[in-house]
Design a protein around this motif. Structure first.
Motif: not given
Length: 425
Positions: A351-380
């Motif tokens: 996954l390309p690195k997110l810039n400061e003002n960019e956000y992502q939506i993650l549809c998955g599990t807590d495991r993937e949320r921890s895996e990809i990081g960027n918690i403060s930019q990830t809508i889970y």
């Protein structure tokens, strides 16, 4: 690719075992019991997942407590005692015996043992070891074994009536999703005969499965083998119609079913409902731009089963057009020939690195949320197995109301991130 990411494929419990899938299907039937013919640790892993989904399942789940000597000398006597005691309980509809990998390898005739027991309820024996399959295979094998045991007969079908196949009680929001799908179908004059399988299904209800004019498979990895069995044995037609996410997909889903049933439908009321929801969503996200217009929803990241993943990925064309990219990781069987509008990912480094003002939506599990990081930019959004024991039966992401709820969840989390960012400046 980072070295530690390469090691992820060797980590245990990255998926869900065939035995868990088979147990979840059987336990969906009221008063059923399941004996896991396996060592204790296999049963504990399955019980943990099943109890998170439906708490009362752990009360009807048992283990034959296979020990090391049993792998050498067989487990027939111990299993026979467990089956007899389970059948002696007055409250039961049937008993399922699920054999794990280790017991399959030693060659005990588990089906023969079960047939030799004089039981006052049906006993179904099934090989469900994780070496030979995963969750969805266990679920479909269990349901087809149950239907086979019931010796169903072909009946006269009722016009404009469907069975929904591929609903698992271990999938997130299954209850709310079914309520919404029922609502949409009923609104255009289509009746749901049965849903296979919801929690609390009565065994005798399955006898009326043949009354539907059409089987609608909403999760192909779960439901297609069952629909094929019904076509072969009851001559019941079926279509694959992935569970719909997004307004456009919901209308198309209804039209596909109506076409297969050869009936005319009026979707005007639903279209008015969608128009009102679209306006509210537009106004809400426009208000965020008044607070901070520098943000962007960079990507939708999905890690889910094939049907769910493809259906979610399709929304960025029509109902999530503000998202720039889509990355998908398929858990389970995948049809490579699908018309895909996404990129594949396997590791976080893909996954390309997110810039400061960019956000992502993650549809998955807590495991993937921890895996990809960027918690403060990830809508889970949880989209695979239930993430917590606190459940809201009406919660849904499917259908028209579900997509409104999905966008509300995205909006709330995004607004929080934006407020927190502004507070830290």
């Amino acid at each position: 690719m980072k070295n530690n990411e390469k090691l992820k494929k060797w980590q245990p419990c990255q998926g869900y075992c065939q035995m868990t899938g088979a147990a979840s299907a059987f336990l969906s039937i009221t008063d059923s019991k399941v004996i896991m013919n396996c060592p204790r640790w296999c049963a504990v892993l399955a019980e943990r997942e099943l109890a998170t989904a439906v708490k009362e399942y752990e009360e009807r789940l048992f283990c034959s407590e296979v020990l090391e000597p049993d792998l050498l000398y067989g487990v027939s006597d111990k299993l026979q005692l467990a089956v007899e005691e389970a059948c002696a309980d007055q409250k039961k509809s049937f008993l399922a015996v699920l054999t794990s990998c280790s017991l399959s390898l030693i060659g005990d005739d588990i089906q023969g043992v079960c047939k030799s027991i004089t039981a006052n309820c049906p006993v179904i024996a099934l090989d469900a070891g994780g070496l030979s399959g995963e969750y969805w295979q266990g679920w479909s094998n269990a349901l087809t074994a149950l239907l086979s045991d019931m010796k169903l007969q072909q009946t006269m079908s009722e016009a404009a009536t469907v069975n929904i196949i591929g609903c698992s009680t271990c999938y997130p929001n299954w209850e709310g999703d079914m309520l919404e799908l029922y609502r949409m179908l009923n609104s255009i004059g289509i009746k749901v005969n049965l849903c296979l399988l919801t929690n609390g299904t009565q065994l005798q209800e399955l006898q009326k499965i043949g009354q539907a004019a059409l089987n609608v498979v909403i999760n192909k990895e779960l439901g297609k083998p069952v629909a094929e069995w019904l076509f072969k044995n009851l001559n019941q037609q079926y279509i694959i119609a992935d569970i719909p996410y997004g307004f456009t997909a919901s209308i198309n889903w209804l039209k596909k079913i109506a076409t297969a049933l050869k009936i005319e439908t009026n979707i005007e009321a639903l279209e008015h409902e969608i128009a009102a929801a679209r306006e509210n969503i537009f106004d809400s996200f426009s208000a965020l731009c008044d607070i901070d217009n520098s943000w962007s929803l960079k990507r939708l990241v999905i890690s889910a089963g094939s049907s769910c993943a493809h259906s979610l990925a399709a929304v960025i064309k029509k109902d999530l057009s503000m998202v720039e990219q889509c990355f998908v990781r398929i858990n389970g069987p995948n049809e490579e020939n699908r018309n895909c509008n996404y990129q594949r990912w396997q590791y976080a480094g893909d996954l390309p690195k997110l810039n400061e003002n960019e956000y992502q939506i993650l549809c998955g599990t807590d495991r993937e949320r921890s895996e990809i990081g960027n918690i403060s930019q990830t809508i889970y959004i949880n989209s695979v197995m239930p993430a917590e024991k606190i459940s809201v039966p009406s919660a849904t992401y499917a259908g028209i109301r579900g997509w409104t709820h999905f966008m509300q969840t995205v909006f709330r989390q995004l607004r929080l991130f934006i407020y927190l960012k502004k507070e830290s400046i």
